[in-house]
Design a protein around this motif. Structure first.
Motif, PDB file in Angstrom:
ATOM      1  N   GLY A   1     -40.040  45.233  14.662  1.00  0.00           N
ATOM      2  CA  GLY A   1     -38.596  45.183  14.837  1.00  0.00           C
ATOM      3  C   GLY A   1     -37.776  44.617  13.703  1.00  0.00           C
ATOM      4  O   GLY A   1     -36.561  44.638  13.765  1.00  0.00           O
ATOM      5  N   LYS A   2     -38.377  44.078  12.683  1.00  0.00           N
ATOM      6  CA  LYS A   2     -37.558  43.385  11.693  1.00  0.00           C
ATOM      7  C   LYS A   2     -37.627  43.998  10.302  1.00  0.00           C
ATOM      8  O   LYS A   2     -37.277  43.363   9.319  1.00  0.00           O
ATOM      9  CB  LYS A   2     -37.942  41.898  11.668  1.00  0.00           C
ATOM     10  CG  LYS A   2     -37.467  41.178  12.930  1.00  0.00           C
ATOM     11  CD  LYS A   2     -37.746  39.708  12.950  1.00  0.00           C
ATOM     12  CE  LYS A   2     -37.055  39.063  14.152  1.00  0.00           C
ATOM     13  NZ  LYS A   2     -37.447  37.666  14.358  1.00  0.00           N
TER      14      LYS A   2
ATOM     15  N   PRO B   1     -36.984  47.392   7.507  1.00  0.00           N
ATOM     16  CA  PRO B   1     -36.412  48.716   7.289  1.00  0.00           C
ATOM     17  C   PRO B   1     -37.473  49.728   7.736  1.00  0.00           C
ATOM     18  O   PRO B   1     -38.668  49.525   7.466  1.00  0.00           O
ATOM     19  CB  PRO B   1     -36.201  48.787   5.779  1.00  0.00           C
ATOM     20  CG  PRO B   1     -36.364  47.393   5.267  1.00  0.00           C
ATOM     21  CD  PRO B   1     -37.208  46.659   6.258  1.00  0.00           C
ATOM     22  N   LEU B   2     -37.076  50.778   8.426  1.00  0.00           N
ATOM     23  CA  LEU B   2     -38.061  51.681   9.045  1.00  0.00           C
ATOM     24  C   LEU B   2     -39.172  52.151   8.110  1.00  0.00           C
ATOM     25  O   LEU B   2     -40.345  52.140   8.499  1.00  0.00           O
ATOM     26  CB  LEU B   2     -37.350  52.888   9.671  1.00  0.00           C
ATOM     27  CG  LEU B   2     -36.537  52.590  10.940  1.00  0.00           C
ATOM     28  CD1 LEU B   2     -35.829  53.849  11.422  1.00  0.00           C
ATOM     29  CD2 LEU B   2     -37.423  52.047  12.040  1.00  0.00           C
TER      30      LEU B   2
ATOM     31  N   ARG C   1     -34.321  49.629  21.323  1.00  0.00           N
ATOM     32  CA  ARG C   1     -33.959  50.188  20.030  1.00  0.00           C
ATOM     33  C   ARG C   1     -34.436  51.633  19.868  1.00  0.00           C
ATOM     34  O   ARG C   1     -34.185  52.273  18.848  1.00  0.00           O
ATOM     35  CB  ARG C   1     -34.538  49.299  18.932  1.00  0.00           C
ATOM     36  CG  ARG C   1     -33.803  49.481  17.632  1.00  0.00           C
ATOM     37  CD  ARG C   1     -34.166  48.427  16.622  1.00  0.00           C
ATOM     38  NE  ARG C   1     -33.526  47.159  16.930  1.00  0.00           N
ATOM     39  CZ  ARG C   1     -33.844  46.029  16.334  1.00  0.00           C
ATOM     40  NH1 ARG C   1     -34.786  45.998  15.448  1.00  0.00           N
ATOM     41  NH2 ARG C   1     -33.221  44.918  16.649  1.00  0.00           N
TER      42      ARG C   1
ATOM     43  N   GLY D   1     -39.691  33.773  15.889  1.00  0.00           N
ATOM     44  CA  GLY D   1     -38.989  33.779  14.615  1.00  0.00           C
ATOM     45  C   GLY D   1     -38.998  32.444  13.896  1.00  0.00           C
ATOM     46  O   GLY D   1     -38.503  32.342  12.785  1.00  0.00           O
TER      47      GLY D   1
ATOM     48  N   THR E   1     -42.365  38.120  12.743  1.00  0.00           N
ATOM     49  CA  THR E   1     -41.460  37.537  11.756  1.00  0.00           C
ATOM     50  C   THR E   1     -42.182  37.052  10.509  1.00  0.00           C
ATOM     51  O   THR E   1     -41.677  37.215   9.389  1.00  0.00           O
ATOM     52  CB  THR E   1     -40.678  36.375  12.395  1.00  0.00           C
ATOM     53  OG1 THR E   1     -40.078  36.849  13.597  1.00  0.00           O
ATOM     54  CG2 THR E   1     -39.590  35.856  11.466  1.00  0.00           C
TER      55      THR E   1
ATOM     56  N   ALA F   1     -42.674  40.054   8.471  1.00  0.00           N
ATOM     57  CA  ALA F   1     -41.411  40.712   8.104  1.00  0.00           C
ATOM     58  C   ALA F   1     -40.600  39.892   7.110  1.00  0.00           C
ATOM     59  O   ALA F   1     -39.865  40.446   6.295  1.00  0.00           O
ATOM     60  CB  ALA F   1     -40.578  40.990   9.353  1.00  0.00           C
ATOM     61  N   THR F   2     -40.696  38.560   7.183  1.00  0.00           N
ATOM     62  CA  THR F   2     -39.875  37.731   6.303  1.00  0.00           C
ATOM     63  C   THR F   2     -40.627  37.298   5.045  1.00  0.00           C
ATOM     64  O   THR F   2     -40.088  36.553   4.236  1.00  0.00           O
ATOM     65  CB  THR F   2     -39.333  36.482   7.037  1.00  0.00           C
ATOM     66  OG1 THR F   2     -40.439  35.704   7.478  1.00  0.00           O
ATOM     67  CG2 THR F   2     -38.474  36.864   8.221  1.00  0.00           C
ATOM     68  N   ALA F   3     -41.861  37.763   4.889  1.00  0.00           N
ATOM     69  CA  ALA F   3     -42.606  37.430   3.666  1.00  0.00           C
ATOM     70  C   ALA F   3     -41.994  38.173   2.474  1.00  0.00           C
ATOM     71  O   ALA F   3     -41.316  39.185   2.646  1.00  0.00           O
ATOM     72  CB  ALA F   3     -44.070  37.831   3.837  1.00  0.00           C
ATOM     73  N   GLU F   4     -42.249  37.676   1.284  1.00  0.00           N
ATOM     74  CA  GLU F   4     -41.743  38.364   0.093  1.00  0.00           C
ATOM     75  C   GLU F   4     -42.380  39.747  -0.033  1.00  0.00           C
ATOM     76  O   GLU F   4     -41.743  40.701  -0.457  1.00  0.00           O
ATOM     77  CB  GLU F   4     -42.039  37.530  -1.164  1.00  0.00           C
ATOM     78  CG  GLU F   4     -41.167  36.290  -1.304  1.00  0.00           C
ATOM     79  CD  GLU F   4     -39.676  36.593  -1.363  1.00  0.00           C
ATOM     80  OE1 GLU F   4     -39.302  37.577  -2.026  1.00  0.00           O
ATOM     81  OE2 GLU F   4     -38.890  35.874  -0.713  1.00  0.00           O
TER      82      GLU F   4
END
Lengths: 258, 370
Positions: free
Chosen positions: A25-26, A28-29, A50, A160, A209, A212-215
């Motif tokens: 979910g976090k 870009p597709l 979604r 998150g 998360t 998804a939030t990793a560099e």
């Protein structure tokens, strides 16, 4: 990286070889595909709210073939709403696996255990394979298992937050006391924390998360896959005892030798 | 009319916010607020202070982290649809005010259906329905018709209309309304009274209580906002945070959002109000993001394309596209004059392109009506 076929994860009679579950979910597709290719999960979650049945770019188009979709009921605030979403999942061809999320605290996204238990009952009666996401509570988890949950998904920390296994002791009790698989979901921020959950005997971990939030999300997905395998291997190998300090004066020194 | 008074605790929090001494904030106090995991209202005050303007970069860094962990790289898309611009209010800052000699219009139900079809054809699934305040020409019955039409084909339907009674919100919820935006404009009661010399909008308390009434009626989410520049923008931004925190505690399951429109040049309206620059607006958006990590934040087309694009990823979670601020205008020419001059006239594809260029995902549907 090949998966271990001799040690499958059994969820409601379905066998899986990867014990890493990834969220979708976090991102870009287009990145979802790369992340899934790198992390090699068998199961990928997605938010039903979604999934748009018509028109625009659809998340379903970006999930690789051969993966089991685990739709979640995020957006539901009551058991009946979770059931509505579960039926929507069926209509969309997502199968019978449902991760139950019933959340009545939008600030921390904490699950409502009471409504979640009610949702487990409704969904199992309707023939779904129900996997409830919950705040770790042994008594509630036991009731969910008795109501037919195929696994229990306690949170390690709020969604998150990347804070890791802050609920470690409560999850440990659930692993020890319950026969259903325990899947640590939410809060895991580092591969070492996923590894620790697996060492404790968790049956799988779910991560979103942190990747998804990793560099570099695909590289992080791979790191999590390795950590989950290492943790599972350590659990199966049986961890050695932790050495305790030896007191200088033995407590049983008063006993004679005869 | 039902009980008109918002709860004392909300009034007390707003009173406290309006009396906040921004000049007393030191750099050390700002640094402390930036370190705090969960910000207090006083921390928000510190981050809104003039001194905190020197901390925009660390604020932005943290806002990006917080936004990413809560919302990922998603930006929701919506468009407003002005149904009617008849208005009995005399708001000094608004192009729709009663005394302004502009073209007025009300969309008929077939016209509403045509507009909705045109918006749907652009790919959008989230529509915000707006009117001026006229219970005679765009009353609750009219709104109900419009909401029913929109709910047929849109995943999410919002309303930005005059404050309603609890039972009216409940009716509109049953018709399919998902969220309600009621901006207080300014939380400063004195400036509020000056800016609203005549009409039902003079009733500050009735408006202040509207978001709570909508949530009490079962509406899923509310949008709060202040029209920055009307009164002292720092105090209004802090009061907005106080309002948000009050509702978050009162209705923990609600979806809450902030909007921070700035006053723009308006035809027929004197430019007698204060100005707020982009740096100041950015500071407000970043501070609100840190104070309320789970809140939606939208940025309207009052702002320029470049400014809107640069805030993608720094806290903004929703953007409007293909905006017309005249009545109708998506399906043929609009019927009435515009409420304000917009600065961003991009269509859906152009806004999507900008979102993707910033490494984010345009999200059309993020909601299931349950």
């Amino acid at each position: 990286m090949s998966s271990d076929n001799s040690d499958p994860l059994n969820l409601g009679g379905h066998l899986f070889h990867s014990r890493l579950i990834l969220g979708s979910g976090k991102y870009p597709l287009p990145q979802i595909r790369e992340v899934v290719a790198a992390g090699e999960p068998d199961i990928v979650t997605l938010a039903l709210r979604r999934v748009n049945a018509q028109g625009q770019a659809n998340i379903l188009d970006y999930l690789p073939e051969g993966k089991t979709l685990l739709p979640n009921t995020s957006g539901a605030r009551a058991a009946a709403e979770a059931l509505t979403l579960a039926h929507l999942a069926r209509e969309l061809g997502c199968g019978d696996f449902i991760k139950i999320e019933v959340i009545t605290d939008t600030k921390h996204l904490l699950p409502d255990n009471e409504e979640t238990l009610a949702a487990v009952k409704l969904l199992t009666q309707a023939g779904f394979v129900a996997l409830p996401y919950m705040t770790p509570d042994l008594v509630m988890a036991r009731k969910m298992a008795q109501a037919g949950a195929a696994a229990i998904m306690p949170l390690g920390a709020p969604i998150g937050s990347n804070k890791g296994l802050t609920t470690r002791e409560l999850i440990r009790l659930m692993i020890e006391e319950l026969d259903v698989p325990i899947i640590v979901d939410a809060g895991i921020g580092r591969p070492s924390q996923a590894c620790e959950a697996m060492e404790m005997g968790a049956s799988a971990v779910m991560v979103n998360t942190a990747v998804a939030t990793a560099e570099d999300p695909p590289a992080m997905a791979k790191a999590f896959a390795l950590a989950v395998r290492a943790g599972r291997a350590a659990y199966l190998a049986g961890l050695g005892p932790v050495a305790e300090a030896t007191p200088s004066s033995p407590l049983t020194g008063f006993l004679g030798t005869d | 009319m039902e009980n008109n008074s918002p709860p004392d605790s909300l009034l007390a929090a707003i009173h406290w916010a309006l009396a906040f001494d921004f000049q007393a904030i030191t750099p050390a106090r700002v640094a402390k607020a930036l370190q705090r995991e969960s910000l207090t209202l006083a921390d928000l005050g510190a981050l809104l202070s003039p001194v905190a303007a020197d901390y925009l970069e660390p604020l932005a860094q943290r806002a990006r982290r917080v936004t990413r962990s809560f919302f990922g790289r998603n930006i929701g898309l919506y468009t407003p649809l002005y149904l009617a611009n008849h208005c009995v209010n005399h708001c000094l800052y608004c192009g729709y005010h009663y005394g302004n000699a502009i073209r007025r219009g009300v969309l008929t139900p077939p016209e509403i259906a045509g507009e909705l079809a045109a918006i749907k054809a652009m790919g959008l699934s989230d529509v915000l329905l707006l009117t001026g305040e006229s219970r005679q020409l765009s009353g609750p019955d009219y709104l109900e018709v419009a909401v029913r039409l929109a709910a047929r084909n849109f995943a999410s339907v919002g309303l930005e209309v005059y404050p309603l009674k609890t039972e009216e919100y409940a009716r509109l919820r049953l018709a399919g309304a998902d969220y309600v935006c009621v901006y207080q404009e300014t939380y400063d009661p004195q400036v509020y009274a000056q800016a609203h010399p005549k009409g039902p909008k003079r009733n500050y308390a009735w408006r202040l209580g509207a978001p709570g009434r909508a949530l009490a009626a079962g509406i899923r989410g509310v949008g709060l906002g202040a029209l920055l520049g009307l009164a002292d923008f720092r105090h209004d931004a802090l009061a907005l945070g106080a309002h948000g925190q009050f509702l978050e505690r009162q209705y923990p399951a609600a979806d809450l959002a902030y909007s921070t429109p700035r006053l723009r040049p308006i035809p027929g309206v004197m430019g007698q109000f204060g100005r707020i620059n982009e740096r100041e607006l950015t500071q407000i958006i970043l501070a609100l993001r840190l104070f309320s990590p789970s809140f939606g934040l939208s940025l309207s087309t009052r702002e320029s394309p470049g400014f809107r694009d640069n805030l993608i990823g720094l806290g903004i979670t929703r953007l409007s596209a293909a905006v017309k601020t005249s009545v109708g205008g998506h399906d043929g020419p609009g019927q009435g004059d515009e409420q304000f001059q917009k600065s961003d006239g991009r269509d859906v594809a152009e806004v999507c392109q900008a979102i993707v260029a910033r490494g984010h995902q345009p999200v059309f549907t993020d909601y299931a009506r349950l």
